[in-house]
Scaffold this motif. Structure first.
Motif, PDB file in Angstrom:
ATOM      1  N   LEU A 188      41.894  54.041  16.509  1.00  0.00           N
ATOM      2  CA  LEU A 188      42.964  54.020  17.502  1.00  0.00           C
ATOM      3  C   LEU A 188      43.646  55.385  17.582  1.00  0.00           C
ATOM      4  CD1 LEU A 188      44.574  50.523  16.826  1.00  0.00           C
ATOM      5  CD2 LEU A 188      43.177  51.193  18.787  1.00  0.00           C
ATOM      6  N   LYS A 189      43.735  56.079  16.458  1.00  0.00           N
ATOM      7  CA  LYS A 189      44.344  57.413  16.434  1.00  0.00           C
ATOM      8  C   LYS A 189      43.412  58.478  16.997  1.00  0.00           C
ATOM      9  CE  LYS A 189      47.054  56.420  12.241  1.00  0.00           C
ATOM     10  NZ  LYS A 189      47.253  56.779  10.812  1.00  0.00           N
ATOM     11  N   TRP A 190      42.105  58.330  16.746  1.00  0.00           N
ATOM     12  CA  TRP A 190      41.139  59.356  17.152  1.00  0.00           C
ATOM     13  C   TRP A 190      40.586  59.135  18.553  1.00  0.00           C
ATOM     14  CZ3 TRP A 190      37.629  58.347  12.286  1.00  0.00           C
ATOM     15  CH2 TRP A 190      38.308  58.753  11.125  1.00  0.00           C
ATOM     16  N   LEU A 191      40.279  57.857  18.863  1.00  0.00           N
ATOM     17  CA  LEU A 191      39.516  57.521  20.067  1.00  0.00           C
ATOM     18  C   LEU A 191      40.329  56.726  21.081  1.00  0.00           C
ATOM     19  CD1 LEU A 191      36.458  58.083  20.752  1.00  0.00           C
ATOM     20  CD2 LEU A 191      36.022  55.700  20.111  1.00  0.00           C
ATOM     21  N   GLY A 192      41.438  56.145  20.638  1.00  0.00           N
ATOM     22  CA  GLY A 192      42.274  55.359  21.533  1.00  0.00           C
ATOM     23  C   GLY A 192      41.870  53.906  21.654  1.00  0.00           C
ATOM     24  N   GLY A 193      40.698  53.547  21.117  1.00  0.00           N
ATOM     25  CA  GLY A 193      40.231  52.169  21.191  1.00  0.00           C
ATOM     26  C   GLY A 193      38.950  51.996  20.403  1.00  0.00           C
ATOM     27  N   TYR A 194      38.587  50.727  20.163  1.00  0.00           N
ATOM     28  CA  TYR A 194      37.349  50.444  19.436  1.00  0.00           C
ATOM     29  C   TYR A 194      36.959  48.986  19.639  1.00  0.00           C
ATOM     30  CZ  TYR A 194      39.903  47.974  15.661  1.00  0.00           C
ATOM     31  OH  TYR A 194      40.665  47.088  14.934  1.00  0.00           O
ATOM     32  N   PHE A 195      35.743  48.653  19.240  1.00  0.00           N
ATOM     33  CA  PHE A 195      35.272  47.270  19.281  1.00  0.00           C
ATOM     34  C   PHE A 195      35.809  46.564  18.041  1.00  0.00           C
ATOM     35  CE2 PHE A 195      31.932  44.219  20.723  1.00  0.00           C
ATOM     36  CZ  PHE A 195      32.006  43.308  19.683  1.00  0.00           C
ATOM     37  N   GLU A 196      36.621  45.526  18.283  1.00  0.00           N
ATOM     38  CA  GLU A 196      37.185  44.739  17.189  1.00  0.00           C
ATOM     39  C   GLU A 196      36.544  43.355  17.201  1.00  0.00           C
ATOM     40  OE1 GLU A 196      41.274  42.468  16.700  1.00  0.00           O
ATOM     41  OE2 GLU A 196      41.590  44.634  16.455  1.00  0.00           O
ATOM     42  N   THR A 197      35.954  42.945  16.095  1.00  0.00           N
ATOM     43  CA  THR A 197      35.325  41.632  16.030  1.00  0.00           C
ATOM     44  C   THR A 197      36.355  40.529  16.258  1.00  0.00           C
ATOM     45  OG1 THR A 197      35.561  41.673  13.621  1.00  0.00           O
ATOM     46  CG2 THR A 197      33.421  42.333  14.524  1.00  0.00           C
ATOM     47  N   ASN A 198      35.872  39.436  16.847  1.00  0.00           N
ATOM     48  CA  ASN A 198      36.705  38.286  17.212  1.00  0.00           C
ATOM     49  C   ASN A 198      37.749  38.622  18.280  1.00  0.00           C
ATOM     50  OD1 ASN A 198      35.556  36.281  15.332  1.00  0.00           O
ATOM     51  ND2 ASN A 198      36.418  37.640  13.760  1.00  0.00           N
ATOM     52  N   TRP A 199      37.538  39.740  18.938  1.00  0.00           N
ATOM     53  CA  TRP A 199      38.380  40.157  20.065  1.00  0.00           C
ATOM     54  C   TRP A 199      37.496  40.722  21.179  1.00  0.00           C
ATOM     55  CZ3 TRP A 199      43.371  39.824  21.658  1.00  0.00           C
ATOM     56  CH2 TRP A 199      43.805  40.711  22.648  1.00  0.00           C
ATOM     57  N   SER A 200      36.597  41.642  20.798  1.00  0.00           N
ATOM     58  CA  SER A 200      35.656  42.251  21.737  1.00  0.00           C
ATOM     59  C   SER A 200      34.341  41.470  21.731  1.00  0.00           C
ATOM     60  CB  SER A 200      35.397  43.710  21.340  1.00  0.00           C
ATOM     61  OG  SER A 200      36.606  44.416  21.143  1.00  0.00           O
ATOM     62  N   VAL A 201      33.517  41.685  22.777  1.00  0.00           N
ATOM     63  CA  VAL A 201      32.232  40.987  22.881  1.00  0.00           C
ATOM     64  C   VAL A 201      31.138  41.962  23.312  1.00  0.00           C
ATOM     65  CG1 VAL A 201      33.168  38.688  23.326  1.00  0.00           C
ATOM     66  CG2 VAL A 201      32.811  40.260  25.242  1.00  0.00           C
ATOM     67  N   ASN A 202      29.865  41.562  23.084  1.00  0.00           N
ATOM     68  CA  ASN A 202      28.748  42.482  23.329  1.00  0.00           C
ATOM     69  C   ASN A 202      27.605  41.883  24.149  1.00  0.00           C
ATOM     70  OD1 ASN A 202      27.699  40.706  21.460  1.00  0.00           O
ATOM     71  ND2 ASN A 202      26.890  42.275  20.074  1.00  0.00           N
ATOM     72  N   PRO A 203      27.879  41.313  25.316  1.00  0.00           N
ATOM     73  CA  PRO A 203      26.791  40.748  26.122  1.00  0.00           C
ATOM     74  C   PRO A 203      26.002  41.821  26.876  1.00  0.00           C
ATOM     75  CG  PRO A 203      28.836  40.563  27.315  1.00  0.00           C
ATOM     76  CD  PRO A 203      29.190  41.141  25.964  1.00  0.00           C
ATOM     77  N   HIS A 204      24.798  41.447  27.293  1.00  0.00           N
ATOM     78  CA  HIS A 204      24.017  42.292  28.205  1.00  0.00           C
ATOM     79  C   HIS A 204      24.332  41.832  29.625  1.00  0.00           C
ATOM     80  CE1 HIS A 204      21.146  44.286  25.338  1.00  0.00           C
ATOM     81  NE2 HIS A 204      21.658  43.344  24.565  1.00  0.00           N
ATOM     82  N   TRP A 205      24.671  42.758  30.502  1.00  0.00           N
ATOM     83  CA  TRP A 205      25.006  42.386  31.879  1.00  0.00           C
ATOM     84  C   TRP A 205      24.922  43.601  32.790  1.00  0.00           C
ATOM     85  CZ3 TRP A 205      30.221  43.768  33.786  1.00  0.00           C
ATOM     86  CH2 TRP A 205      31.014  44.413  32.815  1.00  0.00           C
TER      87      TRP A 205
END
Length: 314
Positions: free
Chosen positions: A128-145
């Protein structure tokens, strides 16, 4: 006294302002199989084209199966690009404090695909300090679309990029900084409900993302930039959740946007038309692969995808 005039000339001509920028790609271990998560091949392809863009960048690719064995190679970098498997296997997990020192110098950071996922807690807080955001498990998702990017922002990273649609494993519902402070979305699209048909799980589905997409119909940001503050010497971050399918580097818009993003993190002025991204062909895409070729990605299929990205179906 004789040296003053030549020095003044060099300053006025922009010689020092246009000093070459150093970008270091850190390519992770081999991962998913032929033409997927091709960290080395993808990094080398991007490095080749950002060097050829003629904007004053000299890049290199580190292939040490993880964090550089010689970390001093990062000391004078203007930006670092991380393309690797993430989560508990992320190559930065065991180097957070030493990497934070680099980030506080104002060195840029770009993370591609799985490289945006780190565990919640200390790694996530640093991201959050370096990139401003990230993939957080049980919050973000990874489908193909297939994401349809019909609107692009007025931002240098979008320079020269036309609207496009493309199939990838676009992670979404990322964990961003509070109130999106310092974060500017670059690629956004509304996923279909079909992307949330899987059962609840750390990467697949959860009530939070269903509320955002199905109930509130919120567009999801799959690429973004982040401007750090003075505590991080005004460094810059770029997150890009695509990059599962290696063939997508053959898309001019997809590739140009990422090249622009990397250059922006190095604090380079992006041309109005964006970086020259060249033309990627079959030879470029099949070079430096981690695995032997497979029927799933035959040369015929690769050529078909290169000819028509808008109508492709993987």
């Amino acid at each position: 006294m004789k040296l003053i005039y030549p020095i003044l000339f060099l300053i006025s001509s922009g010689f020092f302002l246009n000093a070459e920028k150093k970008v270091v790609f850190i390519a992770g271990k081999k991962s998913h199989g032929y033409f997927s998560h091709e960290h080395i091949a993808g990094s080398k392809l991007l490095s080749k084209y950002i060097n050829q863009a003629d904007v004053g960048i000299k890049s290199m690719v580190v292939t040490d199966d993880g964090y550089p064995k010689n970390p001093s190679i990062l000391e004078d970098a203007d930006s670092i690009v991380v393309y690797c498997d993430g989560g508990g296997r992320h190559l930065l997990n065991s180097h957070l404090k030493e990497f934070d020192i680099l980030m506080k110098r104002g060195i840029g950071l770009a993370c591609i695909h799985y490289g945006v996922e780190v565990p919640k807690g200390a790694p996530g807080n640093y991201f959050l300090k370096w990139l401003g955001g990230y993939f957080e498990t049980n919050w973000s998702v990874n489908p193909h679309w297939v994401a349809n990017f019909s609107k692009l922002p007025n931002h240098p990273v979008a320079n020269g990029v036309d609207q496009f649609s493309i199939n990838d494993e676009w992670y979404y519902h990322m964990r961003f900084r509070e109130s999106m402070s310092g974060v500017t979305p670059i690629l956004s699209a509304l996923p279909s409900e079909e992307t949330l048909r899987r059962k609840d799980g750390p990467h697949s589905n959860n009530p939070h993302v269903r509320d955002a997409v199905i109930k509130r119909k919120e567009a999801q940001h799959v690429a973004w930039v982040y401007q750090r503050g003075k505590d991080y010497n005004e460094g810059r971050g770029f997150g890009f959740t695509g990059g599962h399918h290696h063939v997508n580097w053959g898309s001019d818009n997809f590739r140009k946007l990422v090249l622009n993003g990397i250059a922006w993190t190095a604090k380079l002025k992006i041309p109005q038309e964006g970086l020259k991204s060249g033309k990627v062909d079959l030879k470029d895409l099949t070079a430096n692969q981690d695995y032997p070729s497979s029927d799933r990605w035959s040369e015929k299929k690769i050529k078909t995808v290169l000819n028509d990205f808008k109508n492709v179906s993987f």
